[in-house]
Design a protein around this motif. Structure first.
Motif, PDB file in Angstrom:
ATOM      1  N   MET A   8      39.978  50.100  36.437  1.00 52.86           N
ATOM      2  CA  MET A   8      39.946  48.400  36.708  1.00 52.86           C
ATOM      3  C   MET A   8      41.267  48.898  36.802  1.00 52.86           C
ATOM      4  O   MET A   8      42.430  48.937  36.781  1.00 52.86           O
ATOM      5  N   PRO A   9      42.114  47.339  37.229  1.00 53.17           N
ATOM      6  CA  PRO A   9      43.494  46.687  36.976  1.00 53.17           C
ATOM      7  C   PRO A   9      43.538  46.021  35.276  1.00 53.17           C
ATOM      8  O   PRO A   9      43.032  46.647  34.342  1.00 53.17           O
ATOM      9  N   ASP A  10      45.052  47.146  35.135  1.00 56.12           N
ATOM     10  CA  ASP A  10      45.541  47.202  33.735  1.00 56.12           C
ATOM     11  C   ASP A  10      44.887  45.802  32.999  1.00 56.12           C
ATOM     12  O   ASP A  10      44.481  45.826  31.214  1.00 56.12           O
ATOM     13  N   ASP A  11      44.978  44.409  33.336  1.00 62.41           N
ATOM     14  CA  ASP A  11      45.055  43.466  33.185  1.00 62.41           C
ATOM     15  C   ASP A  11      43.724  42.384  32.549  1.00 62.41           C
ATOM     16  O   ASP A  11      43.422  41.616  33.153  1.00 62.41           O
ATOM     17  N   VAL A  12      42.296  43.557  33.483  1.00 59.86           N
ATOM     18  CA  VAL A  12      41.221  42.858  33.717  1.00 59.86           C
ATOM     19  C   VAL A  12      40.525  42.552  32.395  1.00 59.86           C
ATOM     20  O   VAL A  12      39.453  41.696  32.053  1.00 59.86           O
ATOM     21  N   GLU A  13      40.852  43.241  31.205  1.00 56.81           N
ATOM     22  CA  GLU A  13      41.029  42.773  29.814  1.00 56.81           C
ATOM     23  C   GLU A  13      41.134  41.583  29.196  1.00 56.81           C
ATOM     24  O   GLU A  13      40.331  40.250  28.476  1.00 56.81           O
ATOM     25  N   LYS A  14      42.401  40.799  29.884  1.00 55.33           N
ATOM     26  CA  LYS A  14      42.414  39.562  29.562  1.00 55.33           C
ATOM     27  C   LYS A  14      42.258  38.658  30.496  1.00 55.33           C
ATOM     28  O   LYS A  14      42.689  37.577  30.432  1.00 55.33           O
ATOM     29  N   THR A  15      41.621  38.360  31.444  1.00 52.56           N
ATOM     30  CA  THR A  15      40.714  37.539  32.242  1.00 52.56           C
ATOM     31  C   THR A  15      40.042  36.499  31.588  1.00 52.56           C
ATOM     32  O   THR A  15      39.442  37.257  30.762  1.00 52.56           O
ATOM     33  N   GLY A  16      40.202  35.666  32.245  1.00 54.56           N
ATOM     34  CA  GLY A  16      39.137  34.354  31.287  1.00 54.56           C
ATOM     35  C   GLY A  16      38.002  33.855  32.330  1.00 54.56           C
ATOM     36  O   GLY A  16      37.610  34.955  33.429  1.00 54.56           O
ATOM     37  N   GLU A  51      39.588  28.694  33.464  1.00 60.22           N
ATOM     38  CA  GLU A  51      40.563  29.432  32.447  1.00 60.22           C
ATOM     39  C   GLU A  51      41.085  29.212  33.872  1.00 60.22           C
ATOM     40  O   GLU A  51      42.848  28.958  33.965  1.00 60.22           O
ATOM     41  N   HIS A  52      41.271  30.523  35.407  1.00 61.21           N
ATOM     42  CA  HIS A  52      41.605  30.175  36.730  1.00 61.21           C
ATOM     43  C   HIS A  52      41.493  29.309  36.858  1.00 61.21           C
ATOM     44  O   HIS A  52      42.413  28.886  37.691  1.00 61.21           O
ATOM     45  N   LEU A  53      40.573  28.215  37.247  1.00 61.81           N
ATOM     46  CA  LEU A  53      41.177  26.940  37.287  1.00 61.81           C
ATOM     47  C   LEU A  53      42.091  26.508  37.582  1.00 61.81           C
ATOM     48  O   LEU A  53      42.704  25.360  38.236  1.00 61.81           O
ATOM     49  N   ASP A  54      42.473  26.530  35.972  1.00 60.03           N
ATOM     50  CA  ASP A  54      43.282  25.301  35.280  1.00 60.03           C
ATOM     51  C   ASP A  54      44.624  26.237  35.728  1.00 60.03           C
ATOM     52  O   ASP A  54      45.550  25.392  35.657  1.00 60.03           O
TER      53      ASP A  54
END
Length: 254
Positions: free
Chosen positions: A1-9, A13-16
């Protein structure tokens, strides 16, 4: 998994974040366009330079000076061409920032190896696009303009090119050459994935040359064999460079 996957909202939040990226891109593009618009004199000195007989390409070729006369036939045409030129120059100038912003948006969802390849593809793609537009501006477009702008079916018919025709041809050819110059980048990407080998490109070199001539004829629809040769030569060199790139990439994969 990507390193920052835990930071995904969440989706919102992605749309903003995407909306924020788009707003920054629009602001930067408008600002660059306004700056280019305010530099009208310098802008059109550069754009209209190939229409003058003392253009650098003609001097290097020691060609006989031939001036191309441009006319305006519409009430709003000159203003619209000013806007169009400002937009294209501004967009080209701000493109590195646009790519940086977009990459910052998608990077958290990529693996480290994917980020590395994405940076190389985007960076080299932009560089090759700039090189393609410069080759067109300094070599291909001036020769095409000189041939077509002075071509006459009869001495009774004088050529007076419109500013709109001149601009549309320049922008279209810049775009086409910029796309054609992506060939080494595309070949490298295919070689990295194992979908392309330099042996195949070498084996079908003759077929590629025929395809190159056809593409060159489409880019510069003239009956002048010299102009066709001038257009075909850079594309053929790109193909040879692509073979080398694929060969080197293949060795690294093995």
């Amino acid at each position: 998994m990507p390193d920052d996957v835990e930071k995904t909202g969440s989706f919102w939040e992605h749309l903003d974040e995407l909306r924020s990226c788009l707003i920054r891109i629009i602001i930067a593009t408008v600002a660059a366009m306004v700056i280019a618009f305010c530099m009208k004199d310098w802008l059109f000195v550069v754009i209209l330079a190939p229409a003058h007989g003392d253009f650098v390409t003609y001097r290097l070729m020691k060609a006989e000076p031939v001036g191309i006369q441009l006319i305006n036939t519409g009430l709003t045409e000159q203003f619209m061409m000013h806007m169009k030129a400002s937009f294209h120059v501004g967009l080209l100038a701000v493109m590195p920032y646009i790519l940086y912003v977009l990459f910052g948006f998608i990077a958290p969802g990529l693996y480290e190896r994917e980020r590395h390849y994405a940076v190389r593809v985007v960076g080299s793609g932009y560089l090759m696009f700039i090189i393609g537009t410069l080759v067109n501006y300094l070599l291909i477009f001036p020769l095409t303009l000189r041939f077509l702008g002075t071509y006459q079916v009869s001495p009774d018919v004088q050529n007076m090119l419109t500013l709109e025709s001149y601009m549309d041809t320049l922008v279209t050819m810049n775009l086409m050459l910029g796309i054609v110059f992506q060939l080494p980048v595309l070949c490298w990407l295919l070689a990295v994935t194992g979908m392309l080998r330099h042996e195949w490109m070498t084996r079908y070199r003759r077929h590629a040359i025929v395809a190159i001539v056809v593409v060159a004829a489409i880019i510069t629809p003239t009956t002048d064999a010299f102009t066709l040769l001038v257009v075909s030569l850079p594309i053929w060199l790109l193909y040879e460079v692509s073979i080398w790139v694929v060969r080197v990439t293949g060795k690294k994969r093995n």
